[in-house]
Enzyme design. Structure first.
Site, PDB file in Angstrom:
ATOM      1  N   HIS A   1       0.834  -1.429   0.096  1.00  0.00           N
ATOM      2  CA  HIS A   1       0.034  -0.056   0.063  1.00  0.00           C
ATOM      3  C   HIS A   1       0.641   1.511   0.109  1.00  0.00           C
ATOM      4  O   HIS A   1       0.405   2.380  -0.392  1.00  0.00           O
ATOM      5  CB  HIS A   1      -0.776  -0.108   1.100  1.00  0.00           C
ATOM      6  CG  HIS A   1      -2.039  -1.125   1.120  1.00  0.00           C
ATOM      7  ND1 HIS A   1      -3.014  -1.017   0.244  1.00  0.00           N
ATOM      8  CD2 HIS A   1      -2.172  -2.288   1.839  1.00  0.00           C
ATOM      9  CE1 HIS A   1      -3.827  -2.211   0.259  1.00  0.00           C
ATOM     10  NE2 HIS A   1      -3.305  -2.992   1.169  1.00  0.00           N
TER      11      HIS A   1
ATOM     12  N   ARG B   1       6.575  -6.117   2.810  1.00  0.00           N
ATOM     13  CA  ARG B   1       5.579  -6.545   2.320  1.00  0.00           C
ATOM     14  C   ARG B   1       5.494  -6.293   0.648  1.00  0.00           C
ATOM     15  O   ARG B   1       5.532  -5.209   0.164  1.00  0.00           O
ATOM     16  CB  ARG B   1       4.261  -6.093   2.859  1.00  0.00           C
ATOM     17  CG  ARG B   1       2.815  -6.564   2.187  1.00  0.00           C
ATOM     18  CD  ARG B   1       1.764  -6.718   3.061  1.00  0.00           C
ATOM     19  NE  ARG B   1       1.417  -5.511   3.227  1.00  0.00           N
ATOM     20  CZ  ARG B   1       0.075  -5.054   3.905  1.00  0.00           C
ATOM     21  NH1 ARG B   1      -0.578  -6.032   4.323  1.00  0.00           N
ATOM     22  NH2 ARG B   1      -0.263  -3.896   4.141  1.00  0.00           N
TER      23      ARG B   1
ATOM     24  N   ASP C   1      16.577  -9.356  -2.798  1.00  0.00           N
ATOM     25  CA  ASP C   1      17.710  -9.013  -3.342  1.00  0.00           C
ATOM     26  C   ASP C   1      18.241  -7.584  -2.464  1.00  0.00           C
ATOM     27  O   ASP C   1      19.294  -7.247  -2.461  1.00  0.00           O
ATOM     28  CB  ASP C   1      18.060  -8.691  -4.803  1.00  0.00           C
ATOM     29  CG  ASP C   1      18.252 -10.169  -5.252  1.00  0.00           C
ATOM     30  OD1 ASP C   1      18.450 -10.937  -4.961  1.00  0.00           O
ATOM     31  OD2 ASP C   1      18.085 -10.254  -6.734  1.00  0.00           O
TER      32      ASP C   1
ATOM     33  N   GLU D   1      -5.950 -13.535   4.429  1.00  0.00           N
ATOM     34  CA  GLU D   1      -6.940 -12.427   4.701  1.00  0.00           C
ATOM     35  C   GLU D   1      -8.019 -12.377   3.795  1.00  0.00           C
ATOM     36  O   GLU D   1      -8.493 -11.354   3.217  1.00  0.00           O
ATOM     37  CB  GLU D   1      -6.143 -11.113   4.587  1.00  0.00           C
ATOM     38  CG  GLU D   1      -5.292 -11.021   3.282  1.00  0.00           C
ATOM     39  CD  GLU D   1      -4.418  -9.829   3.261  1.00  0.00           C
ATOM     40  OE1 GLU D   1      -4.436  -8.677   3.961  1.00  0.00           O
ATOM     41  OE2 GLU D   1      -3.708  -9.698   2.294  1.00  0.00           O
TER      42      GLU D   1
ATOM     43  N   ASP E   1      -8.549  -6.747   5.563  1.00  0.00           N
ATOM     44  CA  ASP E   1      -8.898  -7.326   4.176  1.00  0.00           C
ATOM     45  C   ASP E   1      -9.743  -8.303   4.552  1.00  0.00           C
ATOM     46  O   ASP E   1     -10.885  -8.792   3.896  1.00  0.00           O
ATOM     47  CB  ASP E   1      -7.692  -7.711   3.657  1.00  0.00           C
ATOM     48  CG  ASP E   1      -7.220  -6.585   2.493  1.00  0.00           C
ATOM     49  OD1 ASP E   1      -7.922  -6.209   1.785  1.00  0.00           O
ATOM     50  OD2 ASP E   1      -5.943  -6.425   2.591  1.00  0.00           O
TER      51      ASP E   1
END
Ligand code: 3PY
Ligand code: MG
Length: 252
Positions: free
Chosen positions: A48, A71, A85, A149, A175
């Site tokens: 988000h 995330r 990475d 979720e 969610d």
């Protein structure tokens, strides 16, 4: 990436209580402040938050020794590869609904022969200075955290937790509430019941549990229930709360 003697992934697997907070703003300075404040880990939210992998990497650099978990926006190979990475201590993948999806994500996260993670040089490999060492240890030292979720994830949770290579299931109560047509009502009995189902199945399977809450009060009941991967609060909400408090105090 290893932080101190024990990697974040090892600490997560051993059931240590890890209190983190969510970083939604593209700000190395805020990340640095939250790391210095003493959180055990930081949840870097590229799902988000309005930032790209390079910006997420700058935040990891600012966090110093505080482990950061990114995330990713989705269980997508390109984002997962880039996030790993950067040297993140692990990744959190949102919206995982099926065991098949879970298996695919684990594949993207693990180097051969356990998976198909792309082999390149990044910050995780100290830009090449520790290439051999990183590719040898990354599978063990990188936490793979999947979010449950959705209604479908709750239905399939028994099969999802059987997938090898998952270190924790992280519940996204917002969610989940939306998927159960209770949007924003994270303490609605149906949402609580769904979380209860995930809790008991993960415990039986020996998979660690995580959850997000906007406040300490929102997460404390879950700590009591044995959740160990905790995300309490959001950077923006800390600013809002303090700003509103000082304004209210000044205005008497
Ligand atoms: C949710 O509540 O949906 C989340 O993903 C929290 O991080
Ligand atoms: Mg979510």
């Amino acid at each position: 990436m290893k932080q101190g003697n024990k990697s974040f992934a090892d600490r997560l697997r051993s059931g240590e209580l890890l209190i983190g907070t969510l970083v939604s703003l593209n700000s190395p300075e805020i990340t640095e402040i939250l790391a210095e404040a003493g959180f055990d880990w930081l949840f870097i939210d590229a799902e988000h938050g309005a930032y790209n992998p390079q910006q997420a990497q700058s935040m990891l650099q600012a966090a110093g020794q505080c482990p950061c978990v990114i995330r990713v926006p989705a269980g997508d190979e390109i984002w997962i590869k880039k996030a790993l990475d950067t040297g993140a201590a692990g990744i959190i993948v949102p919206q995982v609904h099926t065991a098949e999806q879970a298996r695919q994500i684990v594949q993207y996260c693990k180097y051969s022969p356990e998976g198909s993670r792309g082999v390149g040089i990044g910050r995780a490999h100290k830009y090449g200075l520790s290439f051999e060492d990183t590719i040898k240890n990354a599978n063990r030292q990188t936490a793979v955290i999947l979010q449950a979720e959705s209604k479908q994830a709750i239905e399939n949770i028994g099969a999802i937790v059987k997938v090898n290579g998952i270190d924790a299931i992280f519940i996204g109560p917002y969610d989940l509430s939306a998927s159960l047509c209770r949007i924003g009502k994270v303490t609605d009995p149906e949402v609580i019941e769904a979380i209860g189902k995930v809790t008991s199945i993960c415990k039986k399977a020996g998979v660690r549990l995580g959850i997000f809450g906007v406040s300490a009060d929102a997460v404390k009941p879950y700590i009591k229930k044995g959740f160990t991967l905790i995300t309490a609060g959001v950077d923006t909400l800390f600013v809002i709360k303090s700003a509103e408090e000082i304004l209210a105090e000044c205005r008497g």
